[in-house]
Design a protein around this motif. Structure first.
Motif, PDB file in Angstrom:
ATOM      1  N   ASN A  95       0.908  -1.394   0.009  1.00 36.98           N
ATOM      2  CA  ASN A  95      -0.153   0.072  -0.006  1.00 36.98           C
ATOM      3  C   ASN A  95       0.958   1.256   0.109  1.00 36.98           C
ATOM      4  O   ASN A  95       0.564   2.285  -0.667  1.00 36.98           O
ATOM      5  N   HIS A  99       1.185   4.363  -3.038  1.00 41.66           N
ATOM      6  CA  HIS A  99       0.921   5.912  -2.275  1.00 41.66           C
ATOM      7  C   HIS A  99      -0.245   5.933  -1.820  1.00 41.66           C
ATOM      8  O   HIS A  99      -1.037   7.079  -1.699  1.00 41.66           O
ATOM      9  N   ARG A 100      -0.696   4.552  -1.085  1.00 41.99           N
ATOM     10  CA  ARG A 100      -1.912   4.958  -0.113  1.00 41.99           C
ATOM     11  C   ARG A 100      -1.319   4.667   1.463  1.00 41.99           C
ATOM     12  O   ARG A 100      -1.482   3.678   1.793  1.00 41.99           O
ATOM     13  N   TYR A 103      -3.092   3.637   4.699  1.00 43.95           N
ATOM     14  CA  TYR A 103      -3.569   2.206   4.685  1.00 43.95           C
ATOM     15  C   TYR A 103      -2.081   1.283   4.716  1.00 43.95           C
ATOM     16  O   TYR A 103      -2.137   0.153   4.031  1.00 43.95           O
ATOM     17  N   ASP A 313      -8.163   9.656   4.009  1.00 42.61           N
ATOM     18  CA  ASP A 313      -7.237   9.534   2.727  1.00 42.61           C
ATOM     19  C   ASP A 313      -6.404  10.437   2.521  1.00 42.61           C
ATOM     20  O   ASP A 313      -5.966  10.901   1.231  1.00 42.61           O
TER      21      ASP A 313
END
Ligand SMILES: [Zn+2]
Ligand SMILES: [Zn+2]
Length: 369
Positions: A95, A99-100, A103, A313
């Motif tokens: 993740n 680029h998350r 998470y 986010d």
């Protein structure tokens, strides 16, 4: 270096401000003189042993302050910079590579193991370790060490003592609306639970031009604040069993977006049941592990979406400076939900937070150098 920090010696014990020894920052680390830190439910979960992290421990993960020292590899920050410390991520997992960052598959251990990723500790007393690195910061102290990549530089004309909560509750609520749901002007939204996260979502809904903006809660004083911050309609949930019907009436058939910030399974069900066909519910409330909720399959099948959102986010290096600009423009009046406490009154802040008397407690560390 000697610092003062609020130590929890054993599960559910009170915070005690002690003098501790803090190590020097490593090459990629930043030492921050904490000016103020928000207190979040997650800090009290830590104190009460929910994360199985070791004691004695120092918590705090909404710290704002001034850079005091930097490691030799730090390029983007210098002593004197004003910063907000945000959530940690490993940079190596699937993740993070996508680029998350919010998470990150290793976030739980980075947030609550009490150590750096390599297991080393940063604080000690009388030669014995005190666990910290809570969210890789532990901001309930006069100084904290974090990594450059979690440290967000903010403009110097902004009042630092207001900015700590942006690191967690602020970007969680505002980001859920502005980054995850992305409503259009004139679309309906309902916020269930108007604590610090819900009110941040609500202020963001106003910025996005949502209409109506419906706030649902069980406390009149929180609903009154929701009104002040942009809610067009208020529903006090206490003693009512027609909340879904009322929302359907106010929205002309169902809400386009709902935000669940109460962590109650029954409320999540309502946040789903009041959605219009193809509407979306964002689940933000942090329920304890093992909490089940239900929904009706044919109802959900009609294009309705239920999704969890962590930290809004948000990519903190981009989103937090935007929120600071909104504060400075008067569009994100976070000061209205903040109650300040002297660092010495940390247990009072915790008690008043749990009792619902303080929506967002912020501890001032100013005198504890
Ligand atoms: Zn990761
Ligand atoms: Zn938090």
């Amino acid at each position: 270096m000697q610092i003062k920090a609020a130590v929890v010696r054993e599960r559910s014990a009170p915070f005690v401000i002690e003098t501790l020894e803090l190590c020097a920052p490593r090459v990629d680390e930043v030492m921050v003189r904490v000016v103020a830190s928000g207190m979040c439910q997650t800090d009290l979960h830590g104190r009460d042993g929910y994360f199985v992290s070791p004691y004695p421990a120092v918590y705090g993960h909404e710290g704002a302050g001034v850079v005091h020292a930097v490691g030799s590899a730090v390029r983007g920050l210098v002593p004197g910079d004003h910063v907000v410390m945000s959530y940690p991520w490993c940079g190596d997992c699937a993740n993070c590579r996508a680029h998350r960052l919010n998470y990150c598959l290793n976030s739980r251990s980075l947030k609550s193991n009490g150590t750096r990723a390599d297991g080393s500790t940063l604080l000690e007393k009388d030669g014995k370790p005190v666990y910290s690195a809570y969210f890789q910061q532990s901001s309930f102290g006069s100084f904290a060490i974090t990594q450059e990549r979690y440290t967000v530089k903010v403009r110097k004309d902004a009042p630092l003592e207001l900015l700590g909560p942006l690191a967690c509750s602020g970007q969680t609520g505002a980001g859920a609306v502005l980054n995850a749901l992305r409503p259009g002007r004139g679309e309906s939204i309902v916020v269930f639970g108007v604590g610090a996260v819900g009110l941040s979502a609500l202020m963001a809904a106003k910025i996005a031009g949502c209409d109506p903006i419906i706030a649902v809660d069980i406390h009149d004083h929180r609903l009154a604040l929701a009104r002040e911050l942009g809610a067009t309609h208020l529903i006090n949930h206490k003693g009512r069993d027609d909340v879904v019907g009322e929302i359907r009436k106010l929205t002309g058939g169902g809400a386009r977006y709902t935000v669940e910030a109460s962590a109650e399974p029954k409320v999540l069900r309502e946040a789903i049941d009041c959605l219009i066909m193809a509407g979306t519910c964002a689940l933000l409330g942090s329920a304890r592990r093992g909490t089940d909720a239900s929904f009706e399959m044919p109802f959900l099948q009609q294009g309705r979406v239920v999704r969890g959102v962590v930290q809004g986010d948000s990519i903190p290096q981009e989103f937090i400076p935007k929120l600071v600009d909104l504060i400075m423009d008067g569009k994100f009046p976070i000061e209205k939900m903040i109650k300040f406490y002297d660092f010495a009154d940390i247990n009072k802040a915790a008690a008043e937070s749990s009792a619902g008397l303080a929506i967002k407690p912020v501890l001032r560390m100013g005198d504890y150098k």
